[in-house]
Design a protein around this motif. Structure first.
Motif, PDB file in Angstrom:
ATOM      1  N   ALA A 410       0.805  -1.226   0.000  1.00  0.00           N
ATOM      2  CA  ALA A 410       0.000   0.000   0.000  1.00  0.00           C
ATOM      3  C   ALA A 410       0.835   1.271   0.000  1.00  0.00           C
ATOM      4  N   SER A 412       3.287   4.266  -1.251  1.00  0.00           N
ATOM      5  CA  SER A 412       3.220   4.976  -2.536  1.00  0.00           C
ATOM      6  C   SER A 412       4.195   4.438  -3.580  1.00  0.00           C
ATOM      7  N   ARG A 415       2.487   1.174  -4.786  1.00  0.00           N
ATOM      8  CA  ARG A 415       1.120   1.383  -5.272  1.00  0.00           C
ATOM      9  C   ARG A 415       1.118   1.924  -6.703  1.00  0.00           C
ATOM     10  N   GLU A 416       2.191   2.624  -7.076  1.00  0.00           N
ATOM     11  CA  GLU A 416       2.306   3.148  -8.437  1.00  0.00           C
ATOM     12  C   GLU A 416       2.652   2.052  -9.441  1.00  0.00           C
ATOM     13  N   ALA A 419      -1.375  -2.979  -8.164  1.00  0.00           N
ATOM     14  CA  ALA A 419      -2.554  -2.733  -7.340  1.00  0.00           C
ATOM     15  C   ALA A 419      -3.028  -4.025  -6.696  1.00  0.00           C
TER      16      ALA A 419
END
Length: 505
Positions: A410, A412, A415-416, A419
């Motif tokens: 989760a 950053s 997460r990029e 998912a």
């Protein structure tokens, strides 16, 4: 050096016998063969059930040489459950594993010192760890082998406040990269590292494709070892015998030889010679659960570029963390982010598998290895007993690891790139589903555990000597009474270096 067993008469080794016969040509066996044959007056024989592909690395099968692969061709059982996978080739697990070398904590050494004495402390084992690292040509992960995924995982670990640590020495929780026994894509296995320049020694004999059946034990002493080659039975004779067949193979040889729990031996038609109840018990492996994620188009494209350049490795980064049940200063979980070709099955070109695994490094559950029959070719009964401890602590620790893996996913930086898949978080899924999704780190230990004279289940002492047998030792992962909070290759290399020196003294 001889590599043939043809013409070897029953009850007769080359030249009338050996000083040392090493049974098992895996990681520990290769170390022992090198170190014990340094004395030109000591006749050493190394016996391996699988093939020896020779002294030149370029002549070995490509899949074994390829450090990007996890080959499953030269193993004991094809298409077997994952927890049963074990190599059957000179060099052993170093020919089929991920080429990772990490080290455990001071707490691991405290457990081993309690079982085997001060020589098992972190300080005492450090010179042997460094010696093994040098011989295996261990190196840091090159920058070009870091994918967008592994770089993102390291950035995520920093974002979450984890410190960067050295994975190859005793330390603390944190993130880092392993040392690799791989050079420009070449898997530098233990046979290359320890035997290539030693094969010309006239006092070293390597016998490949020779299956160990049983030891002939009488009056507390081994008088020979029965082996099979091309359907023929022979007996090798030595002054000292060393079992190095691994956490599954070493207890199996003892059991076939009448050394083990008497009632079990009788049940498979083996006459008990020495009643050692601990043989085959205390099986410990490191189970885990993989959380799949959905890679973005950008991550797939980046991984495809890495693959085209020959630099795609599914994992080059590791996070070790402590659950609420862990000792202070130690860790009991490996959080392993991976991205690349799937380990099982396949995906269309340009698409890859991404996810994060949580591995239980210090499980309380204990399984066992038993014989199904007394024949050396019969499959073993291997019960890993994952997540079976009655209090349920292992399952709780695993859930804690899945929470940490979900935190990493989760963040950053990750997460990029990928998912979460739709559905309930893995850390909250029912027990039965987690059990159904269990995989393994392939690090079994403990089935011939060392311990003190007051430990009724101990099989060997701190010098690896088998209880009740004057000329038999075991040198491999089976003697570790508890697992290290690490991958097991480097600890096994180091213990083999240490015990080889002890035997040579």
């Amino acid at each position: 050096m001889s590599t043939e067993i043809n013409g070897l008469a029953p009850d007769e080794g080359t030249g009338g016998g050996y000083d040392v016969v090493i049974l098992g040509g895996g990681v520990a066996g290769c170390v022992l063969a090198d170190r014990l044959s340094e004395d030109p007056d000591r006749r050493v024989c190394l016996v391996e059930a699988g093939p020896d592909h020779g002294p030149e690395p370029q002549e070995w099968p490509e899949r074994i040489r390829n450090a990007r692969a996890l080959p499953r061709d030269e193993v004991w059982e094809r298409h077997a459950p994952a927890h049963r996978v074990r190599a059957r080739v000179l060099g052993g697990s170093s020919c089929v594993n991920g080429c990772w070398n990490t080290w455990g904590s001071e707490a691991d050494h405290a457990e081993w010192v309690g079982a085997g004495g001060p020589r098992w402390s972190a300080a005492a084992m450090a010179p042997f760890r460094r010696r093994a690292a040098d011989r295996m040509r261990l190196r840091a992960v090159p920058d070009q082998e870091q994918s967008a995924w592994s770089r993102g995982a390291m950035a995520a670990a920093r974002e979450l406040g984890h410190p960067e640590v050295d994975m190859s020495a005793p330390g603390a929780p944190g993130y880092g990269t392993p040392l690799l026994n791989a050079i420009d894509g070449l898997r530098w296995n233990a046979a290359f590292a320890y035997l290539t320049d030693r094969r010309s020694r006239p006092n070293l004999t390597i016998l490949d494709n020779v299956l160990v059946d049983r030891l002939s034990v009488r009056a507390g002493r081994v008088h020979g070892v029965d082996v099979l080659h091309a359907g023929a039975r022979r007996t090798l004779v030595a002054d000292t015998y060393v079992l190095a067949c691994g956490a599954f193979g070493s207890p199996a040889v003892l059991l076939r030889s009448g050394i083990g729990p008497a009632e079990h031996l009788k049940s498979v038609g083996v006459d008990p010679e020495i009643d050692l109840p601990g043989v085959g018990g205390n099986l410990i492996d490191q189970p885990g659960v993989f959380i799949p994620l959905a890679p973005t188009a950008a991550l797939n494209a980046s991984l495809a570029g890495k693959e085209a350049a020959g630099d795609l490795y599914v994992s080059r980064m590791l996070l070790r963390v402590a659950s609420p049940w862990c000792q202070e200063g130690a860790w009991d979980l490996h959080i392993l982010p991976t991205a690349g070709p799937p380990l099982y099955g396949s995906l269309p070109p340009g698409q890859y598998e991404a996810g994060i695994s949580a591995f239980l490094m210090k499980p309380a559950s204990r399984g066992r290895v038993r014989l199904r029959s007394a024949g050396p070719e019969a499959p073993l009964e291997i019960e890993p007993a994952f997540l079976s401890d009655p209090p349920g602590r292992d399952l709780a620790v695993l859930r804690a690891g899945l929470v940490r893996a979900e935190e990493l996913a989760a963040s950053s930086p990750l997460r990029e790139l990928a998912a979460p898949l739709p559905g309930q978080r893995f850390s909250a899924r029912p027990d039965d589903e987690l059990r159904s999704r269990l995989g393994t780190y392939w690090h079994p230990v403990g089935t011939c555990a060392m311990g003190g004279s007051d430990d009724l289940d101990a099989v060997v002492d701190g010098e690896a000597r088998v209880r009740g047998v004057t000329n038999l030792r075991i040198v491999d992962a089976s003697i570790l009474p508890t697992p290290p909070a690490s991958n097991t290759q480097l600890p096994v290399l180091a213990l083999a270096e240490m015990l080889a020196e002890s035997m040579s003294g």
